[in-house]
Design an enzyme around this catalytic site. Structure first.
Site, short mmCIF file in Angstrom:
data_model
loop_
_atom_site.label_atom_id
_atom_site.label_comp_id
_atom_site.label_asym_id
_atom_site.label_seq_id
_atom_site.Cartn_x
_atom_site.Cartn_y
_atom_site.Cartn_z
N ASP A 190 0.87 -1.18 0.00
CA ASP A 190 0.00 0.00 0.00
C ASP A 190 0.91 1.23 0.00
OD1 ASP A 190 -1.69 2.11 0.53
OD2 ASP A 190 -2.76 1.12 2.17
N HIS A 191 0.97 1.92 -1.15
CA HIS A 191 1.92 3.01 -1.30
C HIS A 191 1.57 4.22 -0.45
CE1 HIS A 191 5.50 4.44 -2.98
NE2 HIS A 191 5.27 4.28 -4.27
N ARG A 192 0.37 4.25 0.13
CA ARG A 192 0.03 5.35 1.05
C ARG A 192 0.80 5.21 2.36
NH1 ARG A 192 -6.29 4.32 1.40
NH2 ARG A 192 -5.36 2.28 1.89
#
Length: 426
Positions: free
Chosen positions: A398-400
């Protein structure tokens, strides 16, 4: 006095379920601990035990009924000494809710019900909270209908599916009249199957399959995935596994490659804590323990039982727990706490010969490791081309919550754990 048997909450997040099967009938005597019914949640089919003694006087929700809200009266139990034949159903007013829910789920519920004798009350409570069934809310959201303008015909003004269907033109018109510039774009119409004259059969989706579809769609639409793949040499791990199995044979323990992968992921998450996290809106959850959810295929779909504290747990313990969890998962016997939670996931499709794949993150987790098949490949070892057992592993992040560099550090740590596996037993 008669006892109301209500739809139980079989998990902390359960709001409704399907009463899959009654295992008792009217007139049967039950004791505390007797299995009365099988209830299908969004995760599994679970057994519902009696907590009181008595005789089943009435069954108020038929088996196969979907969308039964938690707390709904599903049956009435006559206490010892009472005449079950003369006992009235408990909670007649409350039991109208499951009947309405069952009706709105049924295929024949397309036509709106006739209005009850008293005038229907608006669905909005004094605190402006709209009272509606989960199905009605979903349909309204899909069709862009404002439930505040819909009058409910269910118990206490509760909005049901038929109300949303019949109020669609008015609700849509009022929404567009009130604020034409801000009106939301209409939701895409549900996809209708087209058979093109091909012989087929229609299979109704189970609650679990519906949940899988919803959660995976939500994950791909809302979670920005980043994928990182490494090739990992397995020879040392396979050699160690053979030696450990020989040593553990007298204890009846046989380690699988998957057991070692679970341990390796757990230790890697401990080594790279920046990946043992979850995105939580305006904050981040950072976990001090690595609980690894392991994807297990079951007849109705997929479930992810959890190996808690996988990084610190002995591999033999992981193996024993995993076999037990997988067996009970396929039998629908897992307790909610055994499959809800986890800080990261592992999905292994190597046993099916899949060389490499990209798994979908299981929200709200921050990553999932996808394991491909190990096979003999040309591989450079000590600056010379040799034949080695190699597998591909792909991490979805999850790049967040997880930067690419941190994800790369986790993949590096995982590769090193597998290629120098003595650290797994240290």
């Amino acid at each position: 006095m008669p006892i109301a048997i209500k739809m139980p909450a079989l998990s902390p997040t359960m709001e409704e379920g399907t009463l899959a099967k009654w295992l008792v009938k009217v007139g049967d005597s039950v004791s505390a601990g007797d299995i009365m019914a099988e209830i299908e949640t969004d995760k599994a089919t679970m057994e519902f035990e009696a907590v009181d003694e008595g005789v089943i006087a009435h069954i108020q929700v038929d088996e196969g009924t979907e969308g039964v809200a938690v707390g709904t009266v599903i049956a009435t139990l006559a206490e010892e000494g009472e005449d079950a034949g003369s006992v009235a159903p408990v909670g007649d007013g409350a039991s109208a809710a499951p009947a309405a829910a069952a009706a709105e789920e049924a295929p024949s519920a397309a036509t709106a019900p006739s209005a009850p004798t008293p005038a229907p009350t608006p669905a909005a409570s004094p605190g402006n909270r709209v009272i509606a069934s989960p199905l009605a809310k979903r349909i309204a959201e899909q069709k862009g209908i404002d439930l505040a303008g819909v009058t409910g015909s269910g118990p206490n003004g509760r909005i049901v599916k038929a109300d949303v269907d019949s109020a669609k033109p008015a609700a849509a018109a009022s929404a567009s009249t009130a604020a034409p510039a801000a009106a939301p774009a209409p939701a895409a119409a549900p996809v209708e199957a087209q058979d093109f004259g091909i012989p087929h059969e229609v299979e109704k989706l189970s609650g679990m399959r519906k949940t899988i579809a919803r959660r995976l769609t939500e994950s791909k639409q809302t979670v920005p995935h980043i994928y990182l793949t490494v090739d990992i040499r397995l020879d040392a791990l396979l050699k160690l596994r053979g030696e450990l199995n020989a040593a553990l044979e007298s204890q009846g323990v046989k380690l699988s490659v998957n057991d070692l992968m679970i341990k390796a992921l757990g230790k890697s998450l401990e080594a790279v804590p920046a990946c043992n996290v979850q995105f939580a809106g305006d904050s981040m959850l950072k976990f001090s323990r690595a609980d690894v959810s392991v994807a297990v295929s079951i007849p109705n779909g997929l479930i992810t039982p959890i190996i808690t504290d996988a990084g610190s747990k002995a591999i033999s313990k992981i193996s024993t727990e995993m076999k037990d969890l997988a067996t009970r998962a396929k039998d629908g016997k897992l307790a909610p706490e055994e499959y809800q939670g986890g800080t990261a996931s592992l999905s292994n499709m190597g046993m099916f010969g899949i060389k490499q794949f990209e798994a979908v993150i299981n929200p709200p987790q921050g990553m999932i490791m996808a394991i491909g098949a190990g096979d003999k490949r040309p591989y450079v070892v000590d600056d010379s081309l040799q034949i080695a057992s190699v597998m591909s592993a792909t991490g979805s992040f999850d790049h967040r919550a997880i930067d690419g560099a941190d994800g790369a550090q986790l993949m590096k740590a995982f590769k090193e754990m597998i290629e120098a596996p003595l650290g797994l037993v240290a």
